[in-house]
Design an enzyme around this catalytic site. Structure first.
Site, short mmCIF file in Angstrom:
data_model
loop_
_atom_site.label_atom_id
_atom_site.label_comp_id
_atom_site.label_asym_id
_atom_site.label_seq_id
_atom_site.Cartn_x
_atom_site.Cartn_y
_atom_site.Cartn_z
N ALA A 1 0.83 -1.20 0.00
CA ALA A 1 0.00 0.00 0.00
C ALA A 1 0.87 1.25 0.00
O ALA A 1 0.63 2.19 -0.78
CB ALA A 1 -0.94 0.00 1.20
N TYR A 2 1.86 1.28 0.87
CA TYR A 2 2.71 2.47 0.98
C TYR A 2 3.51 2.70 -0.29
O TYR A 2 3.60 3.82 -0.79
CB TYR A 2 3.62 2.32 2.19
CG TYR A 2 4.28 3.61 2.60
CD1 TYR A 2 3.56 4.60 3.24
CD2 TYR A 2 5.63 3.84 2.36
CE1 TYR A 2 4.15 5.80 3.62
CE2 TYR A 2 6.24 5.03 2.74
CZ TYR A 2 5.49 6.00 3.37
OH TYR A 2 6.08 7.19 3.74
N CYS A 3 4.09 1.63 -0.83
CA CYS A 3 4.87 1.77 -2.07
C CYS A 3 3.99 2.24 -3.22
O CYS A 3 4.40 3.11 -4.00
CB CYS A 3 5.54 0.45 -2.41
SG CYS A 3 6.88 -0.02 -1.30
#
Length: 300
Positions: free
Chosen positions: A152-154
């Site tokens: 999600a963060y990437c």
């Protein structure tokens, strides 16, 4: 901008209640800027604004709420008369295997980090056109290199990087400079919260130097401030991140191939122990986001 040209400039910082955003506001104020602080934690924002004196004000708003952000932009203009810099810093994170992830937490990372940055740009760019200002999008090492357990963060940080690069071409003829800020693991509540997960912490510890370190906050923020003063297209909070750019094209095949798969096999026991554990948003900022959404009947 020259070194002294922040005097009297109006700077908007989202995610300003803590971490990078809070210290960035303090360092910019020390350079003479007038600060408009935006975030979800009213008490913390008020404390930061009060500590900066009469040249700072704060607004409580969810960056994913377009109407709220448009109202904040109007209020900032009414208060200060202009906007010279906007820093899209607000962000949240979650970690863990995608198939075991909490769908709401996963989606919220995309909403805040990517769609929230887009809402921020939509709200403040018109004023920056008028001032021939500067827009800084905070991205991450996660935009340069993918990583398992951080999908999600990437995805969100890769998205904001691409978004800002697209904006740079569009806004340049209008006199607005657009920059992307890159940070590696920096000592914030978010990173400390991620380190509470055994599998994430152990996998990060096995990354090659210098990507396996947690870096102090103050020097990272000073580099961001210097980038704002220079209106830089790229700002690197840790010196070595610049060197990642020439090799970034090779990283997905390396990390998604033998190296990443080997690390996932090593992490399997820790992941098995955590099976069934809810992985929400990490850190105090993540908790504040979840609390704000729970308490608001109109939360996205």
């Amino acid at each position: 901008m020259s070194r002294s040209s922040l005097d009297g400039r109006v700077v908007v910082v989202t995610g300003a209640a803590r971490g990078v955003g809070e210290l960035l506001a303090r360092r910019l104020a020390a350079r003479g800027a007038r600060l408009a602080l935006v975030g979800l934690e009213p008490d913390e924002l008020k404390n930061v604004a009060a500590s900066l004196g009469g040249e700072a004000a704060c607004w409580t708003a969810d960056v994913t709420d377009r109407s709220a952000m448009a109202q904040v932009a109007a209020d900032v203009l009414a208060r200060f008369g202009r906007i010279d810099v906007a820093v899209a810093n607000a962000g949240v994170a979650t970690g863990g295997p995608f198939l075991d992830s909490d769908p709401d937490a996963f989606d919220r990372v995309i909403q805040v980090n990517l769609l929230g940055s887009i809402s921020t740009a939509r709200a403040f760019l018109p004023a920056l056109v008028d001032s021939h200002g500067y827009y800084l999008q905070i991205a991450s090492l996660a935009a340069i290199t993918p990583a398992p357990l951080m999908a999600a963060y990437c995805a969100s940080k890769s998205g904001v990087e691409a978004f800002a690069h697209s904006l740079r071409a569009e806004m340049g003829p209008k006199g607005v400079k657009v920059g992307v800020g890159y940070l590696s693991w920096t000592d914030t509540d978010m990173v400390r919260g991620a380190d509470e997960d055994d599998a994430l912490r152990d996998m990060r510890a096995r990354l090659p130097w210098p990507t396996n370190r947690t870096y102090p906050l103050e020097p990272a923020v000073e580099r961001l401030v210097a980038g704002i003063v220079r209106r830089s297209p790229h700002v690197y909070a840790q010196w070595w991140l610049r060197g990642m750019q020439p090799v970034r094209g090779y990283l997905p095949s390396v990390i998604g191939g033998a190296l990443g798969q080997r690390e996932m096999r090593r992490a399997a026991p820790a992941l098995a122990r955590a099976a069934g554990m809810r992985r929400g948003l990490v850190g105090r900022g993540g908790a504040a986001d979840e609390s704000a959404r729970t308490s608001s009947p109109h939360a996205p």
